[in-house]
Every structure is written in C-alpha cells, then in structure tokens.
Design a protein around this motif. Structure first.
Motif, short mmCIF file in Angstrom:
data_model
loop_
_atom_site.label_atom_id
_atom_site.label_comp_id
_atom_site.label_asym_id
_atom_site.label_seq_id
_atom_site.Cartn_x
_atom_site.Cartn_y
_atom_site.Cartn_z
N TYR A 127 35.09 -9.78 -99.57
CA TYR A 127 36.04 -8.71 -99.30
C TYR A 127 35.70 -8.12 -97.94
CZ TYR A 127 36.77 -9.18 -104.31
OH TYR A 127 37.01 -9.70 -105.56
N PHE A 128 36.74 -7.88 -97.15
CA PHE A 128 36.55 -7.37 -95.80
C PHE A 128 37.12 -5.96 -95.72
CE2 PHE A 128 38.48 -7.05 -91.42
CZ PHE A 128 37.28 -6.76 -90.77
N VAL A 129 36.32 -5.03 -95.17
CA VAL A 129 36.73 -3.63 -95.06
C VAL A 129 36.78 -3.24 -93.59
CG1 VAL A 129 36.17 -1.23 -95.62
CG2 VAL A 129 35.70 -3.05 -97.29
N SER A 130 37.95 -2.69 -93.19
CA SER A 130 38.08 -2.20 -91.82
C SER A 130 39.07 -1.05 -91.80
CB SER A 130 38.56 -3.29 -90.87
OG SER A 130 38.82 -2.74 -89.58
N PRO A 131 38.68 0.12 -91.30
CA PRO A 131 39.63 1.24 -91.23
C PRO A 131 40.76 0.98 -90.23
CG PRO A 131 37.60 1.78 -90.10
CD PRO A 131 37.37 0.47 -90.78
N TYR A 182 40.66 -4.42 -96.37
CA TYR A 182 40.79 -3.20 -97.18
C TYR A 182 40.50 -2.01 -96.27
CZ TYR A 182 40.87 -6.14 -101.32
OH TYR A 182 41.22 -7.07 -102.27
N PRO A 183 41.26 -0.89 -96.43
CA PRO A 183 41.10 0.24 -95.52
C PRO A 183 39.82 1.04 -95.77
CG PRO A 183 42.72 0.76 -97.19
CD PRO A 183 42.36 -0.69 -97.38
N ASP A 184 39.25 0.89 -96.95
CA ASP A 184 38.02 1.63 -97.25
C ASP A 184 37.18 0.82 -98.23
OD1 ASP A 184 39.04 2.17 -99.92
OD2 ASP A 184 40.26 3.75 -99.01
N ILE A 185 35.94 1.28 -98.40
CA ILE A 185 35.00 0.54 -99.25
C ILE A 185 35.38 0.67 -100.71
CG2 ILE A 185 32.55 0.24 -99.82
CD1 ILE A 185 31.91 1.62 -97.14
N THR A 186 35.87 1.83 -101.09
CA THR A 186 36.20 2.09 -102.50
C THR A 186 37.25 1.12 -103.00
OG1 THR A 186 35.64 4.42 -102.22
CG2 THR A 186 37.00 3.83 -104.12
N ALA A 194 30.40 -10.45 -105.79
CA ALA A 194 31.22 -10.06 -104.64
C ALA A 194 30.35 -9.74 -103.45
CB ALA A 194 32.08 -8.86 -105.00
N LEU A 195 30.85 -10.13 -102.26
CA LEU A 195 30.25 -9.74 -100.99
C LEU A 195 31.28 -8.89 -100.25
CD1 LEU A 195 28.24 -9.84 -98.63
CD2 LEU A 195 29.25 -12.05 -97.99
N VAL A 196 30.94 -7.63 -100.06
CA VAL A 196 31.82 -6.70 -99.36
C VAL A 196 31.27 -6.52 -97.95
CG1 VAL A 196 32.83 -4.40 -99.32
CG2 VAL A 196 32.42 -5.55 -101.51
N GLU A 197 32.02 -7.03 -96.95
CA GLU A 197 31.60 -6.95 -95.56
C GLU A 197 32.35 -5.81 -94.89
OE1 GLU A 197 30.49 -11.42 -94.33
OE2 GLU A 197 32.62 -11.12 -94.86
N ILE A 198 31.61 -4.92 -94.20
CA ILE A 198 32.18 -3.68 -93.72
C ILE A 198 32.10 -3.64 -92.21
CG2 ILE A 198 32.08 -1.16 -93.95
CD1 ILE A 198 30.39 -1.68 -96.53
N ALA A 199 33.23 -3.36 -91.59
CA ALA A 199 33.27 -3.24 -90.13
C ALA A 199 32.59 -1.95 -89.70
CB ALA A 199 34.72 -3.25 -89.65
N LEU A 224 26.83 -5.05 -100.49
CA LEU A 224 27.49 -4.32 -99.42
C LEU A 224 26.73 -4.60 -98.13
CD1 LEU A 224 27.96 -0.84 -101.17
CD2 LEU A 224 29.64 -2.67 -100.96
N ALA A 225 27.42 -5.12 -97.11
CA ALA A 225 26.74 -5.49 -95.87
C ALA A 225 27.59 -5.12 -94.67
CB ALA A 225 26.45 -6.99 -95.85
#
Length: 589
Positions: free
Chosen positions: A26-30, A37-41, A54-59, A75-76
């Motif tokens: 899953y990719f998160v980017s505001p 996804y717009p947010d981590i939640t 799941a691997l949640v990758e956060i910008a 969460l990375a």
C-alpha cells in the motif's frame, strides 16, 4: 533464561514473499498519485479488510493521525529515516495489535502513551519517538517489543509484564525513568546510550533485565536500579556524571555486574535492604562519597574490583551490611575500608595505597575479617574503636610506610593479628583505653617510636612477636596497661628492648633482647621477667614517693602577717583587753 524470539517482519521489495504468503503493498502520499492513499489510516483500513500481510510505504511528509495497526503489518518510509512524521497534539499516536513493524518513522505525542503494544509483537527500527508528559513506548503484559537503532526523547520505554529487546538505541532527557522493566517483564538492553533521565536510566522492579554494553550519564538518581526482588545483570557498561548511585540493588534484588566502570557518581554501587549481587571486574573512579556502599542488611560478593579517588570511603559497610570483598584494589582517596554500626565484612587480597586517612577502620559494634591485605603509604593503617562487640581479625598481611600507627586499638574493641608485618613508620601495634590486642607470629621493623605499645587500661597479648630496629622501644607499657608477652624477640632497639612505666603490669616469658645499644628492660618492678635472654643490662626504675605538700590552715578571723613578727601581743574575740608592757628594768607599764 533466554528471551523469547519475537517474529520480526522486514521490508521486502514488491513481488517478493514476506511472511507466510505474498505481501500486499500500500502506498501513502498526501499529494496523491496512482493507487495512492491520502493518509496512513485509510491504507491500514484497506489492509485490515484484505486480512493479509501488508507493507505500507509512506511518502515523506507530516501526518496528523492516530494509527491503530492490526494483523501482520509493516509501516516504512519511502525516504530517509525521519522523513515521515506522525503526530498528534494530544493522545496516542500508534496502537499495535498483532505483528507490527515500524521502520524509519518519527512518532510525536503528548500526555499519553505515544506507542502502545496491546497484543502480539511490535518492532520499531530507525525510528524516533517523542513523548511530552507521557510514555514513549508501552509494552503491555504478554506482548513482545523490540526497539532497534531508534531514538526516544523525553518519555520512557515501559515494559510491564512484557518481553523486550532494546538494541543500539538512544534515550534522551526522560522526565521519569528512561527504561522501566516492571511486574514480571523480561527485557534485554544492549549497546544503548541513556542520558539526562530525571530519575533512573534503567529501573527493574519485580522483573528481569540484562543491560549490556550501554553508556549511562547524567541521571538524577541511580543510573541503573533493581528493586522489589528484581533480577538484574549488568555487563560492560560505562556510567558517569550521575547525581546518586551508579548502580543500586535494593529490596532483596539479586544479579550480577561485570566489567563495568562508574565515574563521578555519589556512590559507585549501593547494595541495600537484603540485596545480594555478585560484582566482578568493575572499576569505581572519582566517586564523590563512596565507591562500594553496603548498608541496611545489604550483602554482595565483590571480586577483582578497583576503587580509585573515592571522596570519603572506598568500601563502606554499615548498619548491618555484610559484603565479601576479594581481590580489590584501592588507591588514593580518603578512607580505604570502613565497617561500622554493627555491620560485618570479609576482605581478602585487598591492596590499598596512598590514602589521606586510615586504610582499615572498624567501629561501633562492627566485625571484620581481613586476610592477605597489603597497605602502603597511608597515615594510619588499621583503626578500631567501639564497644566489646567491635572486633577485627587480620591475617597474613603487610602494612608498610605508615605516618602514625600500623594498628591502633581503642575503646573496648578487640583485634587479633596473625602473621602481620608492619614496616617503616612511627608506631607499630598499639592498644589503649580498655581495648584488647592479640598478636601471633607478627613482626615490626624500622619504627621511629615503638614496636608494640600498651597504654591506658589496654591489654596486649603477644606470642612470637619480633621487633627489629626501633629507634626508641621495642615493647612499651605505660599507665595501667597489662602486657602478656611470650616467646618474643626485640632486636637493635635504640633505647630499650622493653620499657615498663607507670603502674602497668604483666609478664615477659621466654623472650630475648639482642643488640649493641640501649638496655634490655627498663623495669618498673610490676612486670614479671621469666627466662629473659639478653646480654644487655636490666635497669630498675624505682618510682619516687610522692611528696605531699604541707597542710596549710588559714584563719581568716585573725591577723595576717606577711613577714616575721617578734614581741607582738595578740588578742581577738574578747570583750575586754588589758595591755601590759615590761620595761628593760623589769617594771611594768
């Protein structure tokens, strides 16, 4: 008992297996983007619906969210560690349930547990946790938390009934304890730096912990504390500039301390209230009060330790303390070993040098045993004082270069010396007041005053004592002392082999006085000389009778004359006085 191994989930490239099956990414980017996804939640919610690892990758960016992580999730950050900041003005930031791995995030919270592990396992790597007025990381009962290569600011890591592993972390300015291990928890802290904690760096209370290869500095209280029957192991740590103890074991706690150095603490290590650790190969340097402090029924075994430059006492046992000290080296500082206030202790192979006060002190009902002790260059080497319960046994020891006395026994204390050598000083062995000194197979060499002295009402019992090269007396008794000396030898004593003064009494049996100067004995007639072997004279010292001053009666009702008076007529206390004078021709006027 080894720590249980927590399952660690590491980051994996897309398309590769992670855990038991394929990992959903899953990719998160505001700022949006394809399938972002717009947010981590929202990304976590999607992962929970699928129920897969799941691997949640956060910008990089700032995210004001409260995260609840369930299942097998990592969460990375997609950028450098610290480029993703998750914060809230109040309350928790991350609550973990399952198998959760956090890599490279900054988590900031206030007035709450910033990160909480409620179930399962949690791993935080290359992360920062900021806690203002709260707990940084809270590992609740029956969970397992790993902190690795991370920074914890202001708050503390709290392990309550949990398992934990802390590796290469940095704890800064905790408003409480930096690491708290309580209520049956089991935690290993390795290779970490802990500084500026208001209370303790690591506190272990009713739990188990290993602290290895860590540096602790600037704590308000003991840098490492074990209480409430804790089990604590400390190895290869460096502790410095702390306001209280470097390490403290209290309340029947046990464990071990190996290869650890404490510098600039109030007390290097304190053992109190029934605690009983084993301390090996440690150094306590420049401690402001004591290096090793055992009191209030504390115990402990100390092996091959060093105490340098202690501000007050290097090794202090008091108020019922009972340590065993073996192979200790004490240098510089004030007092070497002090055992006081009904404490006790056993000290073997202890070396002391260059102190500014006494090397061995036993006071006030204390009991101490010293074996194979070496003391050099101290003003006084052994000092005892106290009631008849104050005792010291010293065996197979060497006392060299003392400014005042090698052994001084006072009060009603009792000391036994066996195989003790005293070399180069002013006074060898002395006993006074109402104390008792028992000397067996000992020798005194090159003293400037006396080899063995009894004074006051002291009692000196010596067997096989040798005194060589005293500049005054080999043996001396004065006041009302009692001396019982058998099979002893006094060689080359400048003034006398033995001198008995005042009303001291006793006996010399099968003794020898040899040399070419002075006399054999200055005898006051109160000490029995039996089978004395000598070629030197025995001098009788007869006490001169005390001349009483004439009795003077002053009559303050009569006249006082300051010179001779002749032909005076005196009368007082009379109502009528008739004065008559006889002339030269015999007539009266």
């Amino acid at each position: 008992m080894p720590l249980p191994t927590a399952r660690v989930i590491s980051a994996a490239p897309a398309g590769r297996a992670w855990g038991a099956g394929m990992v959903a990414r899953y990719f998160v980017s505001p700022h949006g983007g394809r399938r972002a996804y717009p947010d981590i939640t929202s990304a976590l919610a999607a992962a929970a619906r699928r129920g897969r690892a799941a691997l949640v990758e956060i910008a990089p960016g700032r995210y004001e969210e409260a995260l609840t992580v369930q299942g097998e999730v990592q969460l990375a950050t997609l950028g450098d560690p610290g480029s993703v900041v998750v914060s809230r003005p109040r309350g928790a930031v991350l609550d973990a349930f399952g198998s959760v791995h956090v890599h490279g995030l900054v988590l900031i919270g206030r007035d709450a547990d910033v990160v909480g592990c409620h179930a399962g396992t949690l791993t935080l790597e290359h992360s920062e946790i900021w806690a203002h007025n709260g707990v940084s990381v809270h590992a609740r009962p029956n969970t397992s938390v790993t902190l690795r290569d991370s920074v914890i600011l202001h708050g503390r890591a709290l392990f309550s009934g949990a398992n934990g592993l802390v590796e290469r972390c940095r704890f800064t300015d905790a408003t409480d304890n930096a690491v708290a291990v309580i209520k049956g928890a089991h935690v290993s802290v390795q290779g970490s730096w802990i500084g500026g904690s208001v209370i303790h760096g690591v506190r272990v209370s009713g739990a188990r912990a290993q602290v290895t290869g860590c540096e602790l500095t600037g704590t308000g209280k003991a840098a490492i504390m074990a209480d409430s029957q804790a089990q604590l192991t400390v190895a290869d740590c460096a502790i410095n500039a702390v306001h209280a103890e470097g390490i403290a074991f209290i309340e029947q706690s046990k464990g071990s301390v190996d290869g650890t150095r404490v510098t600039d603490a109030q007390h290097g290590i304190a053992v109190v209230s029934g605690a009983d650790p084993v301390v090996r190969g440690c150094a306590f340097t420049e401690c402001r009060d004591t290096g090793i402090n055992i009191h209030t029924s504390g115990r402990g075994r100390f092996e091959d330790c060093e105490v340098f430059d202690a501000g007050n006492i290097a090794v202090f046992s008091t108020k019922g303390g009972a340590p065993e000290v073996h192979g200790c080296r004490i240098s510089r500082g004030n007092v070497g070993v002090a055992v006081t206030d009904a404490a006790r202790g056993r000290f073997t192979r202890v070396e002391m040098e260059d102190l500014t006060s006494v090397a061995l002190r036993v006071h006030d009902g204390a009991t101490a045993v010293f074996e194979q002790v070496r003391v050099e260059r101290c003003p006084s080497h052994v000092e005892t004082r106290g009631n008849s319960g104050t005792t010291a046994d010293i065996a197979d020891s060497v006392l060299r270069d003392f400014d005042m006395s090698a052994v001084e026994v006072l009060g009603q204390s009792r000391v036994t010396l066996k195989g003790v050598s005293a070399e180069r000083g002013m006074l060898g062995f002395s006993v006074g007041e109402e104390a008792q000194l028992f000397v067996h197979d000992c020798d005194v060499t090159a003293v400037s005053s006396c080899g063995a002295l009894g004074f006051g009402k002291g009692r000196l019992v010596a067997r096989n004592l040798t005194v060589t090269g005293s500049e005054v007396f080999g043996l001396c008794g004065t006041d009302s002392a009692h001396l019982d000396v058998v099979n002893s030898e006094f060689v080359d004593c400048a003034t006398a082999g033995a001198s008995f003064q005042g009303t001291c009494g006793g006996r010399m049996v099968d003794c020898a006085v040899n040399g070419t100067q002075g006399v054999a004995v200055q005898d006051n007639g109160r000490v029995g000389l039996v089978s004395l072997r000598t070629s030197l004279p025995v001098v009788k010292q007869i006490a001169k009778p005390v001349e009483r001053p004439p009795t003077i009666v002053n009559n303050y009702d009569g006249p006082v004359f300051n010179a001779e008076v002749h032909g005076a007529q005196l009368a007082w206390n009379n109502n009528n006085v008739i004065q008559q004078q006889t002339n030269e021709d015999g007539s009266s006027t």
